[in-house]
Write an enzyme that holds these catalytic residues in place. Structure first.
Site, PDB file in Angstrom:
ATOM      1  CG  ASP A  35       1.590  11.564 -30.036  1.00 59.59           C
ATOM      2  OD1 ASP A  35       2.657  11.325 -30.634  1.00 59.59           O
ATOM      3  OD2 ASP A  35       1.007  10.702 -29.341  1.00 59.59           O
ATOM      4  CG  ASN A  88       6.440   9.967 -37.136  1.00 62.09           C
ATOM      5  OD1 ASN A  88       7.409   9.262 -37.437  1.00 62.09           O
ATOM      6  ND2 ASN A  88       6.092  10.205 -35.875  1.00 62.09           N
ATOM      7  CE1 TYR A 154       5.579  -0.691 -37.403  1.00 59.11           C
ATOM      8  CE2 TYR A 154       6.995  -1.658 -39.093  1.00 59.11           C
ATOM      9  CZ  TYR A 154       6.699  -0.622 -38.218  1.00 59.11           C
ATOM     10  OH  TYR A 154       7.523   0.483 -38.175  1.00 59.11           O
ATOM     11  CE  LYS A 158       5.175   1.719 -40.413  1.00 58.69           C
ATOM     12  NZ  LYS A 158       4.939   3.167 -40.248  1.00 58.69           N
ATOM     13  CB  THR A 189      12.172   5.479 -31.179  1.00 58.81           C
ATOM     14  OG1 THR A 189      11.451   4.308 -31.602  1.00 58.81           O
ATOM     15  CG2 THR A 189      12.821   6.143 -32.383  1.00 58.81           C
TER      16      THR A 189
HETATM   17  P1  NAI Z   1       7.457   5.985 -30.902  1.00 53.13           P
HETATM   18  O1  NAI Z   1       6.691   4.914 -30.246  1.00 53.13           O
HETATM   19  O2  NAI Z   1       8.647   6.557 -30.231  1.00 53.13           O
HETATM   20  O3  NAI Z   1       6.486   7.185 -31.315  1.00 53.13           O
HETATM   21  C1  NAI Z   1       5.261   6.956 -31.939  1.00 53.13           C
HETATM   22  C2  NAI Z   1       4.311   8.073 -31.557  1.00 53.13           C
HETATM   23  O4  NAI Z   1       3.060   7.848 -32.239  1.00 53.13           O
HETATM   24  C3  NAI Z   1       3.995   8.110 -30.066  1.00 53.13           C
HETATM   25  O5  NAI Z   1       4.165   9.431 -29.575  1.00 53.13           O
HETATM   26  C4  NAI Z   1       2.543   7.669 -29.975  1.00 53.13           C
HETATM   27  O6  NAI Z   1       1.823   8.272 -28.902  1.00 53.13           O
HETATM   28  C5  NAI Z   1       2.017   8.127 -31.331  1.00 53.13           C
HETATM   29  N1  NAI Z   1       0.806   7.423 -31.714  1.00 53.13           N
HETATM   30  C6  NAI Z   1       0.506   6.108 -31.595  1.00 53.13           C
HETATM   31  N2  NAI Z   1      -0.728   5.855 -32.031  1.00 53.13           N
HETATM   32  C7  NAI Z   1      -1.232   7.045 -32.439  1.00 53.13           C
HETATM   33  C8  NAI Z   1      -2.481   7.428 -32.997  1.00 53.13           C
HETATM   34  N3  NAI Z   1      -3.473   6.547 -33.185  1.00 53.13           N
HETATM   35  N4  NAI Z   1      -2.664   8.739 -33.309  1.00 53.13           N
HETATM   36  C9  NAI Z   1      -1.690   9.641 -33.092  1.00 53.13           C
HETATM   37  N5  NAI Z   1      -0.503   9.331 -32.561  1.00 53.13           N
HETATM   38  C10 NAI Z   1      -0.276   8.045 -32.238  1.00 53.13           C
HETATM   39  O7  NAI Z   1       7.869   5.355 -32.316  1.00 53.13           O
HETATM   40  P2  NAI Z   1       8.892   5.844 -33.462  1.00 53.13           P
HETATM   41  O8  NAI Z   1       9.931   4.812 -33.541  1.00 53.13           O
HETATM   42  O9  NAI Z   1       9.259   7.257 -33.307  1.00 53.13           O
HETATM   43  O10 NAI Z   1       7.951   5.648 -34.732  1.00 53.13           O
HETATM   44  C11 NAI Z   1       7.520   6.705 -35.575  1.00 53.13           C
HETATM   45  C12 NAI Z   1       7.214   6.126 -36.933  1.00 53.13           C
HETATM   46  O11 NAI Z   1       8.391   5.578 -37.493  1.00 53.13           O
HETATM   47  C13 NAI Z   1       6.176   4.992 -36.914  1.00 53.13           C
HETATM   48  O12 NAI Z   1       5.325   5.115 -38.038  1.00 53.13           O
HETATM   49  C14 NAI Z   1       7.038   3.751 -37.038  1.00 53.13           C
HETATM   50  O13 NAI Z   1       6.321   2.670 -37.582  1.00 53.13           O
HETATM   51  C15 NAI Z   1       8.128   4.263 -37.952  1.00 53.13           C
HETATM   52  N6  NAI Z   1       9.357   3.493 -37.934  1.00 53.13           N
HETATM   53  C16 NAI Z   1      10.060   3.285 -36.768  1.00 53.13           C
HETATM   54  C17 NAI Z   1      11.214   2.545 -36.795  1.00 53.13           C
HETATM   55  C18 NAI Z   1      12.009   2.268 -35.560  1.00 53.13           C
HETATM   56  O14 NAI Z   1      12.876   1.382 -35.616  1.00 53.13           O
HETATM   57  N7  NAI Z   1      11.807   2.983 -34.459  1.00 53.13           N
HETATM   58  C19 NAI Z   1      11.740   1.978 -38.058  1.00 53.13           C
HETATM   59  C20 NAI Z   1      10.953   2.310 -39.224  1.00 53.13           C
HETATM   60  C21 NAI Z   1       9.806   3.025 -39.148  1.00 53.13           C
END
Ligand code: NAI
Length: 238
Positions: A35, A88, A154, A158, A189
């Protein structure tokens, strides 16, 4: 299910990525937690170890190809191979209709959410081929299949992840690397906390889910764990 496999997950300081690290560890994998958020990433690795698993944290920004390369190199140097990778890491980005969407926000969302998956796969697949095969799971979204107004970058990123996933699956399936994408609906989240806090928006979101609620990160992680395992041996490009 993942006994002795070496598995790498980006964006693992929070939400879905953290849940993936914990489920993988439960299934016996050695986990590389990555991360940009170092403190929370170290916390995830510590949670894995506290649960009896084996994990290291490696800082990497998925928007930087050199970081993605170094992350895979560090994984192979520490654990000897790479079997499973989950791309992710992602951001929500600004919310605005297309004509008002900020140029820098567009560039940032495309760089992290789309180019980041390409950079990840570029180095992960090379390492997997050297090790005789592997499995890549890219986290897309329901917005890889349908659109959400005020999220043009976004939604485009995706949709792009699905195209990248299909192209790479065609290229590497015969060489033992399976490549799939997961498209979660809305998951509880920090990424969507602001949306959930607005009672009207939250009701609209829940109403869009036939199951009558939003998902939990662990419910996504179970599918990711299965796709990464040999139990999904005939699943690729999905
Ligand atoms: P979150 O915000 O809880 O976690 C995302 C993580 O990615 C964070 O720890 C952040 O520090 C890290 N991050 C951000 N930019 C970064 C970078 N440049 N390099 C490395 N790490 C980086 O979000 P969540 O919900 O856990 O999202 C995870 C994945 O799931 C994302 O790709 C999101 O688009 C996808 N997603 C989330 C949904 C939701 O409703 N929460 C629905 C569908 C997909």
């Amino acid at each position: 299910m993942l006994k002795n496999k070496v598995a790498l997950v980006t964006g693992a300081s929070s939400g879905i990525g953290r849940a993936i690290a914990l489920v993988w560890a439960r299934e016996g994998a050695k986990v590389v937690v990555s991360d940009v958020n170092v403190q929370a990433g170290e916390e995830t690795a510590a949670l894995v170890r506290a649960a009896g698993g084996d994990a290291i944290f490696v800082a990497a920004d998925v928007g930087k190809p050199e970081d993605c390369d170094a992350l895979v190199q560090r994984t192979v140097a520490h654990y000897g191979r790479l079997d499973v990778a989950c791309n992710n890491a992602g951001i929500g980005g600004p919310q605005a209709p297309t004509a008002d969407y900020p140029l820098d926000g567009w560039a940032q969302v495309i760089n992290i959410n789309l180019s980041g998956v390409f950079y990840g796969m570029k180095y992960q697949i090379a390492a997997m081929l050297q090790g005789g095969g592997g499995s890549v799971v890219n986290i897309a979204s329901i917005l890889g299949a349908v659109a959400f107004p005020t999220a043009p970058a976004y939604t485009a990123a995706k949709h792009g992840v699905l195209g990248l996933t299909k192209a790479a699956a065609l290229e590497y399936s015969a060489h033992g690397v399976r490549i799939n994408a997961v498209g979660p609906a809305f998951i509880h989240t920090p990424m969507i906390a602001a949306l959930e806090q607005d009672a009207g928006v939250n009701a609209m979101l829940v109403g869009a889910h036939p199951i009558g609620r939003l998902g939990q990160p662990g419910e996504v992680a179970e599918l990711v764990a299965w796709l990464g395992s040999d139990r999904a041996s005939f699943v690729t490009g999905a």
